[in-house]
Design a protein around this motif. Structure first.
Motif, PDB file in Angstrom:
ATOM      1  N   ALA B  32       0.870  -1.325  -0.271  1.00  0.00           N
ATOM      2  CA  ALA B  32       0.019   0.030  -0.105  1.00  0.00           C
ATOM      3  C   ALA B  32       1.346   0.892  -0.210  1.00  0.00           C
ATOM      4  CB  ALA B  32      -1.218   0.352   0.844  1.00  0.00           C
ATOM      5  N   ALA B  36       1.342   3.900  -3.645  1.00  0.00           N
ATOM      6  CA  ALA B  36       1.056   5.148  -2.964  1.00  0.00           C
ATOM      7  C   ALA B  36       2.397   6.248  -3.034  1.00  0.00           C
ATOM      8  CB  ALA B  36       0.654   5.628  -1.161  1.00  0.00           C
ATOM      9  N   CYS B  46      -2.081  12.827  -3.273  1.00  0.00           N
ATOM     10  CA  CYS B  46      -3.219  10.889  -2.997  1.00  0.00           C
ATOM     11  C   CYS B  46      -3.169  11.351  -2.016  1.00  0.00           C
ATOM     12  CB  CYS B  46      -1.611  10.005  -3.336  1.00  0.00           C
ATOM     13  SG  CYS B  46      -2.708   8.579  -2.451  1.00  0.00           S
ATOM     14  N   VAL B  51      -1.870   3.366  -0.059  1.00  0.00           N
ATOM     15  CA  VAL B  51      -3.265   3.461  -0.624  1.00  0.00           C
ATOM     16  C   VAL B  51      -4.452   2.024  -0.189  1.00  0.00           C
ATOM     17  CG1 VAL B  51      -2.760   4.548  -2.889  1.00  0.00           C
ATOM     18  CG2 VAL B  51      -2.698   1.817  -2.038  1.00  0.00           C
ATOM     19  N   THR B  52      -5.471   2.246  -0.289  1.00  0.00           N
ATOM     20  CA  THR B  52      -6.430   0.991   0.603  1.00  0.00           C
ATOM     21  C   THR B  52      -6.736   0.644  -0.909  1.00  0.00           C
ATOM     22  OG1 THR B  52      -8.290   2.724  -0.128  1.00  0.00           O
ATOM     23  CG2 THR B  52      -7.214   1.977   2.226  1.00  0.00           C
ATOM     24  N   ILE B  54      -6.748  -2.344  -3.231  1.00  0.00           N
ATOM     25  CA  ILE B  54      -5.402  -3.011  -4.062  1.00  0.00           C
ATOM     26  C   ILE B  54      -5.891  -3.883  -4.574  1.00  0.00           C
ATOM     27  CG2 ILE B  54      -3.135  -3.568  -4.686  1.00  0.00           C
ATOM     28  CD1 ILE B  54      -2.871  -1.996  -1.554  1.00  0.00           C
ATOM     29  N   ALA B  68      -5.809   1.329  -7.667  1.00  0.00           N
ATOM     30  CA  ALA B  68      -6.148   1.358  -5.825  1.00  0.00           C
ATOM     31  C   ALA B  68      -6.688   2.908  -5.357  1.00  0.00           C
ATOM     32  CB  ALA B  68      -4.334   1.220  -5.244  1.00  0.00           C
ATOM     33  N   THR B  69      -7.175   2.879  -4.073  1.00  0.00           N
ATOM     34  CA  THR B  69      -7.901   4.254  -3.756  1.00  0.00           C
ATOM     35  C   THR B  69      -6.556   5.293  -3.037  1.00  0.00           C
ATOM     36  OG1 THR B  69      -9.914   3.545  -4.153  1.00  0.00           O
ATOM     37  CG2 THR B  69     -10.060   5.099  -3.401  1.00  0.00           C
ATOM     38  N   CYS B  70      -6.335   6.390  -3.262  1.00  0.00           N
ATOM     39  CA  CYS B  70      -6.003   6.939  -2.681  1.00  0.00           C
ATOM     40  C   CYS B  70      -6.560   7.323  -1.190  1.00  0.00           C
ATOM     41  CB  CYS B  70      -4.930   8.088  -3.016  1.00  0.00           C
ATOM     42  SG  CYS B  70      -3.726   7.664  -4.110  1.00  0.00           S
ATOM     43  N   ARG B  75      -8.839   7.687  -6.773  1.00  0.00           N
ATOM     44  CA  ARG B  75      -8.862   5.739  -7.632  1.00  0.00           C
ATOM     45  C   ARG B  75      -7.975   6.241  -9.110  1.00  0.00           C
ATOM     46  NH1 ARG B  75      -9.311   1.169  -5.759  1.00  0.00           N
ATOM     47  NH2 ARG B  75      -9.606  -0.793  -7.284  1.00  0.00           N
ATOM     48  N   TYR B  76      -6.667   5.612  -8.360  1.00  0.00           N
ATOM     49  CA  TYR B  76      -5.328   5.540  -9.918  1.00  0.00           C
ATOM     50  C   TYR B  76      -5.082   3.920 -10.268  1.00  0.00           C
ATOM     51  CZ  TYR B  76      -3.672  10.162  -8.453  1.00  0.00           C
ATOM     52  OH  TYR B  76      -4.524  11.410  -7.798  1.00  0.00           O
TER      53      TYR B  76
END
Lengths: 197, 92
Positions: B32, B36, B46, B51-52, B54, B68-70, B75-76
């Motif tokens: 994570a 990030a 971010c 990040v969460t 994943i 993943a979500t920052c 979300r990237y």
């Protein structure tokens, strides 16, 4: 073991003894905890404290240089100086030269290898840095091919400094490698652009 | 055999000490945190160091895709090619 006084009952005595034992154990535990935390704090400061002597050494050596210069100017001609009295370093080996040779020599390839080995940064970050380094090497090659390297050397150097700064920021958890890179930044730059020192 | 009060306290104290000291010893980067850092390294905001949510997918050709979500809610998608090239794009 102290025998209980006759006035106090055995139960009360046992109760008091248990409590005193508990307090003693808690005190010992807290002492251990504070010692452990102090040790951890000291461990974190290792990198900082290890840098200090180098800086201090450099300052001392410069001071010796200045001192020698002053002595040379003030000394009358033909007068011999006693060794070890005023001059700490012999004239044959200049202290500044020695300080320079003590700096670690790291090439760009060695830097890449050490970055691969470190656990301070993760795989994705390493790959991202690798991409940046490859791009930078490519642009240096391109400028060399066009014979425009000298013209754009300043711009390339600032790009290199930015890349190095990025890497140093990422190496917060590996202070040894971070310090080595910081000290060897000029040798890395020279190895990258192929300038013989 | 019944354990004395002092023994219990000592055991609890040792456990607490181990919980404090052990995380300081192991300093490996988590996935994570790694993702990030990669996102921020590519110039995207971010809003945190980890990040969460994943999701990692890899195809047969050696390409890897991580979504993943920052912490800031963005979300990237991080793409790693088989040659090791990393690119990051924001998902809408």
């Amino acid at each position: 073991m102290i025998s209980p006084p006759s006035q106090i009952s055995t139960a009360a005595y046992n109760y008091a003894m248990n409590y005193s034992k508990r307090y003693l154990l808690v005190a010992v535990g807290l002492l251990l905890l504070s010692v452990a935390s102090a040790g951890c704090a000291k461990q974190g400061k290792v990198s900082v404290s290890s840098e200090r002597p180098l800086e201090q050494k450099a300052i001392d050596l410069k001071a010796v240089d200045l001192k020698e210069d002053v002595m040379e100017k003030t000394e009358p001609a033909g007068m011999e100086r006693h060794e070890g009295k005023s001059a700490i370093v012999s004239k044959s080996s200049k202290p500044t030269e020695r300080a320079e040779t003590a700096l670690p020599e790291i090439t760009m390839d060695q830097l890449v290898e050490r970055l691969k080995a470190t656990e301070a940064i993760g795989l994705f970050t390493k790959l991202a840095i690798r991409s940046d380094v490859i791009d930078f090497k490519k642009s240096v090659k391109l400028y060399r091919k066009r014979s425009a390297f000298e013209k754009n050397a300043k711009m390339l150097k600032s790009r290199f400094d930015g890349l190095l700064l990025k890497i140093l920021a990422l190496l917060e958890r590996d202070p040894v490698l971070s310090k080595d890179i910081h000290l060897a930044r000029e040798s890395i730059w020279k190895s990258l652009v192929g300038v013989k020192s | 055999m019944e354990e004395s009060g002092g023994g219990k306290i000592m055991r609890v104290l040792l456990t607490v000490m181990a919980l404090i000291v052990l995380p300081l010893q192991g300093q490996a980067v988590t996935l994570a945190e790694d993702i990030a850092t990669t996102i921020m390294l590519r110039g995207h905001p971010c809003g945190g160091s980890a990040v969460t949510q994943i999701n990692e997918v890899s195809d047969g050709a050696g390409n890897r895709t991580v979504q993943a979500t920052c912490p800031n809610g963005h979300r990237y998608q991080v793409d790693v090619s088989s040659e090791g090239r990393v690119s990051v794009k924001r998902l809408k």
